[in-house]
Design a protein around this motif. Structure first.
Motif, short mmCIF file in Angstrom:
data_model
loop_
_atom_site.label_atom_id
_atom_site.label_comp_id
_atom_site.label_asym_id
_atom_site.label_seq_id
_atom_site.Cartn_x
_atom_site.Cartn_y
_atom_site.Cartn_z
N ALA A 167 0.83 -1.20 0.00
CA ALA A 167 0.00 0.00 0.00
C ALA A 167 0.87 1.25 0.00
O ALA A 167 0.59 2.22 -0.72
CB ALA A 167 -0.93 0.00 1.21
N ALA A 168 1.93 1.24 0.80
CA ALA A 168 2.82 2.40 0.85
C ALA A 168 3.51 2.62 -0.49
O ALA A 168 3.62 3.76 -0.97
CB ALA A 168 3.86 2.21 1.95
N ARG A 169 3.96 1.54 -1.12
CA ARG A 169 4.61 1.67 -2.41
C ARG A 169 3.65 2.16 -3.49
O ARG A 169 4.02 2.96 -4.36
CB ARG A 169 5.23 0.33 -2.83
N ALA A 170 2.40 1.69 -3.45
CA ALA A 170 1.41 2.13 -4.42
C ALA A 170 1.14 3.62 -4.28
O ALA A 170 1.01 4.36 -5.26
CB ALA A 170 0.13 1.33 -4.25
N ALA A 171 1.04 4.08 -3.04
CA ALA A 171 0.80 5.50 -2.80
C ALA A 171 1.98 6.33 -3.29
O ALA A 171 1.79 7.41 -3.88
CB ALA A 171 0.56 5.74 -1.31
N GLU A 172 3.18 5.85 -3.09
CA GLU A 172 4.37 6.58 -3.55
C GLU A 172 4.42 6.67 -5.06
O GLU A 172 4.86 7.68 -5.62
CB GLU A 172 5.64 5.87 -3.06
N ALA A 173 3.98 5.61 -5.73
CA ALA A 173 4.05 5.59 -7.19
C ALA A 173 3.15 6.63 -7.82
O ALA A 173 3.40 7.08 -8.94
CB ALA A 173 3.69 4.19 -7.70
N GLY A 174 2.10 7.04 -7.10
CA GLY A 174 1.21 8.08 -7.60
C GLY A 174 0.56 7.72 -8.91
O GLY A 174 0.37 8.55 -9.79
N SER A 175 0.20 6.46 -9.08
CA SER A 175 -0.36 5.98 -10.34
C SER A 175 -1.88 5.96 -10.34
O SER A 175 -2.51 5.24 -11.10
CB SER A 175 0.17 4.58 -10.64
N GLY A 176 -2.50 6.73 -9.48
CA GLY A 176 -3.95 6.78 -9.45
C GLY A 176 -4.58 5.74 -8.56
O GLY A 176 -5.80 5.59 -8.53
N GLY A 177 -3.75 4.99 -7.83
CA GLY A 177 -4.29 3.94 -6.97
C GLY A 177 -4.36 4.33 -5.52
O GLY A 177 -4.32 3.46 -4.64
N GLY A 178 -4.47 5.62 -5.25
CA GLY A 178 -4.46 6.09 -3.87
C GLY A 178 -5.56 5.51 -3.02
O GLY A 178 -5.33 5.09 -1.88
N ASP A 179 -6.79 5.48 -3.57
CA ASP A 179 -7.92 4.95 -2.80
C ASP A 179 -7.74 3.46 -2.50
O ASP A 179 -8.03 2.99 -1.40
CB ASP A 179 -9.22 5.16 -3.58
N ARG A 180 -7.24 2.74 -3.48
CA ARG A 180 -7.03 1.31 -3.28
C ARG A 180 -5.92 1.08 -2.25
O ARG A 180 -6.02 0.19 -1.40
CB ARG A 180 -6.65 0.66 -4.60
#
Length: 229
Positions: free
Chosen positions: A25-38
């Motif tokens: 989840a932390a890595r997804a948020a860092e990537a900023g690829s539109g998956g913030g909610d997920r």
């Protein structure tokens, strides 16, 4: 895949899994690829588990501490608060015979230390993480530590200081230049280096001027020629 799993079936397996969920989840948020909610949804699942599942023994306590530290990153906890939670995770892993988990926690704590303005602590942590990773042959972890050391402008040992920057770039401009050469946007540069987007933009403008090039694309090509890409 993480969202399909049934948690709490076995604490011995679930605590490491919840730790992985928080990291993902932390890595997804860092990537900023539109998956913030997920990312927040997965993180919420991990945190909820920490509140309902029993903890037995040092490894499980360490997994729990790291989950809470990851969660603080998504909750916009102040830098000092994030650093404190990561320091707690490091302390917890120090109580286990699991050196690579400790090294990974130290590396993440180094990032938090930079954000909190504790650069001396960051240097200490990133060097320790790199040394452990090298000693145990954990090449990806060692590379991540070396990359963070480069971005914050420190050598991995006292005998190996950070290399001098070419083209008259300052140490900070060198950090920006490497990301620019990789095609990073100003927003991404700011995130990676813990600075504002406006500051990143100023650094990029200065780099273009020192290189004598008209735009980012040309700058990227020139920086790669200099071995910075």
């Amino acid at each position: 895949a993480l969202e399909q799993l049934e948690l709490e079936a076995s604490r011995g397996y679930t605590w490491p899994l919840v730790d992985v969920m928080a990291e993902a989840a932390a890595r997804a948020a860092e990537a900023g690829s539109g998956g913030g909610d997920r990312a927040r949804r997965v993180m919420a699942m991990a945190v909820k588990t920490t509140e309902t599942m029993d903890v037995t023994g040092p490894p499980q306590r360490a997994h729990r501490a790291r989950v809470l530290a990851y969660a603080a990153e998504l909750d916009d906890t102040d830098p000092a608060g994030r650093l404190d939670l990561w320091e707690q995770a490091v302390t917890a892993w120090e109580g286990t015979p699991m050196p690579l988990h400790l090294a990974a926690a130290r590396l993440r704590t180094a990032r938090a230390a930079v954000a909190a303005g504790e650069r001396d602590r960051a240097r200490e942590l990133v060097r320790a993480a790199h040394a452990t990773a090298e000693r145990h042959g954990a090449a990806p972890l060692a590379a991540s530590a070396a990359d963070l050391a480069r971005r914050i402008g420190v050598g991995l040992t006292d005998e190996a200081p950070a290399p001098a920057a070419p083209a008259g770039l300052t140490a900070r401009e060198l950090e920006v230049a490497r990301l620019l050469a990789a095609g990073s946007t100003n927003a991404r540069i700011a995130q990676e280096l813990f600075i504002s987007a406006k500051t990143a933009s100023v650094h990029v403008s200065n780099i273009l001027a020192k290189l004598g090039v008209p735009n980012r694309a040309t700058a990227g090509a020139r920086l790669r020629e200099l071995g910075l890409g």
